[in-house]
Design a protein around this motif. Structure first.
Motif, PDB file in Angstrom:
ATOM      1  N   UNK A 252       1.276  -2.615 -13.535  1.00 58.55           N
ATOM      2  CA  UNK A 252       2.226  -1.686 -12.926  1.00 58.55           C
ATOM      3  C   UNK A 252       3.028  -2.384 -11.832  1.00 58.55           C
ATOM      4  N   UNK A 253       4.324  -2.150 -11.818  1.00 58.77           N
ATOM      5  CA  UNK A 253       5.209  -2.698 -10.791  1.00 58.77           C
ATOM      6  C   UNK A 253       5.348  -1.698  -9.655  1.00 58.77           C
ATOM      7  N   UNK A 254       5.171  -2.162  -8.444  1.00 53.04           N
ATOM      8  CA  UNK A 254       5.342  -1.287  -7.289  1.00 53.04           C
ATOM      9  C   UNK A 254       4.138  -0.432  -6.971  1.00 53.04           C
ATOM     10  N   UNK A 255       3.015  -0.697  -7.606  1.00 53.24           N
ATOM     11  CA  UNK A 255       1.832   0.134  -7.354  1.00 53.24           C
ATOM     12  C   UNK A 255       1.320  -0.049  -5.928  1.00 53.24           C
ATOM     13  N   UNK A 256       1.356  -1.285  -5.428  1.00 51.38           N
ATOM     14  CA  UNK A 256       0.838  -1.538  -4.083  1.00 51.38           C
ATOM     15  C   UNK A 256       1.626  -0.756  -3.036  1.00 51.38           C
ATOM     16  N   UNK A 257       2.932  -0.672  -3.232  1.00 53.33           N
ATOM     17  CA  UNK A 257       3.752   0.063  -2.266  1.00 53.33           C
ATOM     18  C   UNK A 257       3.382   1.547  -2.253  1.00 53.33           C
ATOM     19  N   UNK A 258       3.147   2.120  -3.430  1.00 54.24           N
ATOM     20  CA  UNK A 258       2.736   3.527  -3.511  1.00 54.24           C
ATOM     21  C   UNK A 258       1.374   3.704  -2.861  1.00 54.24           C
ATOM     22  N   UNK A 259       0.490   2.783  -3.124  1.00 50.58           N
ATOM     23  CA  UNK A 259      -0.850   2.829  -2.543  1.00 50.58           C
ATOM     24  C   UNK A 259      -0.782   2.778  -1.021  1.00 50.58           C
ATOM     25  N   UNK A 260       0.050   1.879  -0.495  1.00 50.02           N
ATOM     26  CA  UNK A 260       0.163   1.723   0.957  1.00 50.02           C
ATOM     27  C   UNK A 260       0.861   2.909   1.599  1.00 50.02           C
ATOM     28  N   UNK A 261       1.831   3.486   0.900  1.00 51.64           N
ATOM     29  CA  UNK A 261       2.625   4.587   1.474  1.00 51.64           C
ATOM     30  C   UNK A 261       1.882   5.923   1.422  1.00 51.64           C
ATOM     31  N   UNK A 263      -1.405   6.395   0.264  1.00 50.00           N
ATOM     32  CA  UNK A 263      -2.857   6.313   0.436  1.00 50.00           C
ATOM     33  C   UNK A 263      -3.575   5.971  -0.862  1.00 50.00           C
ATOM     34  N   UNK A 264      -4.791   5.487  -0.708  1.00 48.02           N
ATOM     35  CA  UNK A 264      -5.566   5.050  -1.866  1.00 48.02           C
ATOM     36  C   UNK A 264      -5.937   6.207  -2.794  1.00 48.02           C
ATOM     37  N   UNK A 265      -6.155   7.396  -2.240  1.00 47.89           N
ATOM     38  CA  UNK A 265      -6.486   8.547  -3.086  1.00 47.89           C
ATOM     39  C   UNK A 265      -5.319   8.861  -4.021  1.00 47.89           C
ATOM     40  N   UNK A 266      -4.094   8.783  -3.474  1.00 47.49           N
ATOM     41  CA  UNK A 266      -2.913   9.015  -4.311  1.00 47.49           C
ATOM     42  C   UNK A 266      -2.782   7.900  -5.346  1.00 47.49           C
ATOM     43  N   UNK A 267      -3.122   6.672  -4.946  1.00 41.54           N
ATOM     44  CA  UNK A 267      -3.086   5.565  -5.897  1.00 41.54           C
ATOM     45  C   UNK A 267      -4.049   5.778  -7.041  1.00 41.54           C
ATOM     46  N   UNK A 268      -5.226   6.300  -6.713  1.00 40.45           N
ATOM     47  CA  UNK A 268      -6.203   6.592  -7.775  1.00 40.45           C
ATOM     48  C   UNK A 268      -5.672   7.683  -8.710  1.00 40.45           C
ATOM     49  N   UNK A 269      -5.052   8.716  -8.120  1.00 35.13           N
ATOM     50  CA  UNK A 269      -4.464   9.780  -8.947  1.00 35.13           C
ATOM     51  C   UNK A 269      -3.401   9.216  -9.884  1.00 35.13           C
ATOM     52  N   UNK A 270      -2.610   8.289  -9.371  1.00 37.72           N
ATOM     53  CA  UNK A 270      -1.562   7.687 -10.191  1.00 37.72           C
ATOM     54  C   UNK A 270      -2.178   6.915 -11.360  1.00 37.72           C
ATOM     55  N   UNK A 271      -3.229   6.169 -11.098  1.00 36.93           N
ATOM     56  CA  UNK A 271      -3.890   5.415 -12.172  1.00 36.93           C
ATOM     57  C   UNK A 271      -4.424   6.357 -13.244  1.00 36.93           C
ATOM     58  N   UNK A 272      -4.979   7.487 -12.826  1.00 33.71           N
ATOM     59  CA  UNK A 272      -5.498   8.463 -13.790  1.00 33.71           C
ATOM     60  C   UNK A 272      -4.356   9.027 -14.632  1.00 33.71           C
ATOM     61  N   UNK A 273      -3.246   9.385 -13.967  1.00 29.21           N
ATOM     62  CA  UNK A 273      -2.113   9.966 -14.690  1.00 29.21           C
ATOM     63  C   UNK A 273      -1.474   8.951 -15.635  1.00 29.21           C
ATOM     64  N   UNK A 274      -1.387   7.700 -15.206  1.00 30.61           N
ATOM     65  CA  UNK A 274      -0.845   6.660 -16.077  1.00 30.61           C
ATOM     66  C   UNK A 274      -1.756   6.455 -17.283  1.00 30.61           C
TER      67      UNK A 274
END
Length: 377
Positions: A252-261, A263-274
């Motif tokens: 995934x491109x730009x995942x780190x920025x989403x994670x940092x902006x 939070x990690x919980x939102x990053x986990x949600x994104x991984x599940x949705x992807x």
């Protein structure tokens, strides 16, 4: 029908006999029924015991009822042994086993033992009766601990073998036999209860083993396969074949920025949705896995280079055009894809991943959100 379902009984009565208390997962049932084939030494010990005892008693009391009993024991042994050997081999190889006949023969054997106990107790020969009842009691122990994967079958077999002893004890009008007749129902209950307890422990152990195996092969966050699960599925899928394969290595491109902006919980949600999206847009025959972080693998049948690149681009376009709601914020994420193709050669997952990883690096290096094809073998 699954291959291992060939071990399951078909007749109504035999299905009833092997049913367990509580809910048993479908994938466990074949293993439980296969356990009825048990240990050959225990089986041979029980058969030898009942043939020996019935023969001795028939020689001691050579009347038609006892001669019939000895013949029954020999005949049932001659029937059950081939069913055991052939059925065990068939079950292990995934072929259809004659489990219904095997179960029915076991029930008949228990009935034969009960018949022998009944006629011996009524004969008035207490020496022979003692020998027969000791033999029957020993046999029921083997029945309980050899067949506890089907406790209902245990209950029926023990009741058929020892129940007639209680009836004959009452009919004999001997005071001491009345005491025996009172104890036998309690013994049947105790052995049946033990079989049910052992069965519950067995089912729980099998559940735990399968759950541990699932966790070892599955990514706990997304539910996709992990690296070990991917290797296992691909090994079974390509075993002995040279059908070729296509592997898409996705980052995934730009995942780190989403994670940092967000939070990690939102990053986990994104991984599940992807992960869910990847399952939806890939054919059911493809294998989808998350191998760590924001890296995914899609393993598919062999494609030509143009088809593989088009497939990767569709996946990139789908991801980039799909908004994901995270913390009340719609975000999008892009992806870079490395592609490796193998044709007409045994599948080597490590080699495919290495090639695809190099292609993915090139995709990242040349601007991201694109697919790059590795060498075609």
């Amino acid at each position: 029908m699954r291959q291992d379902d060939g071990v399951l009984p078909r007749w109504t009565v035999t299905r009833w006999l092997v049913e367990c208390a509580g809910v048993v997962p479908a994938e466990i049932r074949p293993s439980l029924v296969q356990g009825l084939y048990g240990s050959l030494p225990i089986f041979l010990g029980g058969v030898f015991n009942t043939i020996l005892v019935s023969s001795i008693v028939a020689l001691r009391i050579p009347t038609p009822p006892f001669l019939i009993w000895a013949a029954l024991e020999i005949g049932l042994a001659a029937l059950r042994l081939p069913l055991l050997v052939k059925g065990s081999r068939a079950a292990q190889s995934g072929k259809r086993a004659h489990i219904d006949l095997y179960i029915l023969a076991a029930v008949c054997w228990a009935g034969s033992v009960g018949y022998g106990c009944f006629i011996t107790l009524l004969s008035g020969d207490w020496l022979a009766a003692t020998l027969v009842m000791l033999s029957a009691a020993a046999m029921t122990g083997g029945v309980a601990f050899r067949n506890f994967s089907a406790p209902r079958l245990v209950m029926v077999m023990i009741t058929l073998s020892l129940g007639p002893c209680a009836i004959a004890g009452v009919m004999s009008r001997e005071l001491i036999m009345f005491a025996t007749a009172l104890q036998i129902p309690m013994y049947i209950y105790a052995m049946t209860h033990a079989a049910y307890r052992l069965n519950a422990m067995l089912v729980q152990t099998m559940r735990s083993e399968r759950e541990n195996g699932r966790r070892a092969r599955q990514d706990t966050l997304t539910g996709l396969l992990n690296r070990a699960g991917l290797e296992d599925v691909i090994t079974r899928r390509t075993d002995g074949t040279n059908s070729g394969a296509t592997l898409f290595y996705i980052d995934l491109d730009g995942f780190k920025a989403i994670n940092d902006t967000l939070g990690h919980a939102a990053g986990d949600q994104l991984l599940v949705k992807v992960s869910q999206l990847m399952r939806q847009v890939t054919p059911a025959t493809d294998v989808v896995a998350r191998i760590g972080g924001d890296e995914f693998i899609v393993f598919a049948d062999q494609m030509n280079p143009d088809e593989a690149c088009q497939t990767a681009q569709r996946l990139i376009d789908t991801l980039s055009c799909t908004p994901f709601l995270l913390n009340n914020t719609n975000v999008t994420v892009a992806a870079s894809v490395g592609i490796s193709i193998r044709s007409g050669a045994p599948c080597d997952l490590s080699a495919l991943m290495l090639e695809a990883d190099r292609a993915l690096y090139d995709a990242k290096l040349t601007g991201r959100s694109r697919a790059v094809l590795a060498t075609v073998a």
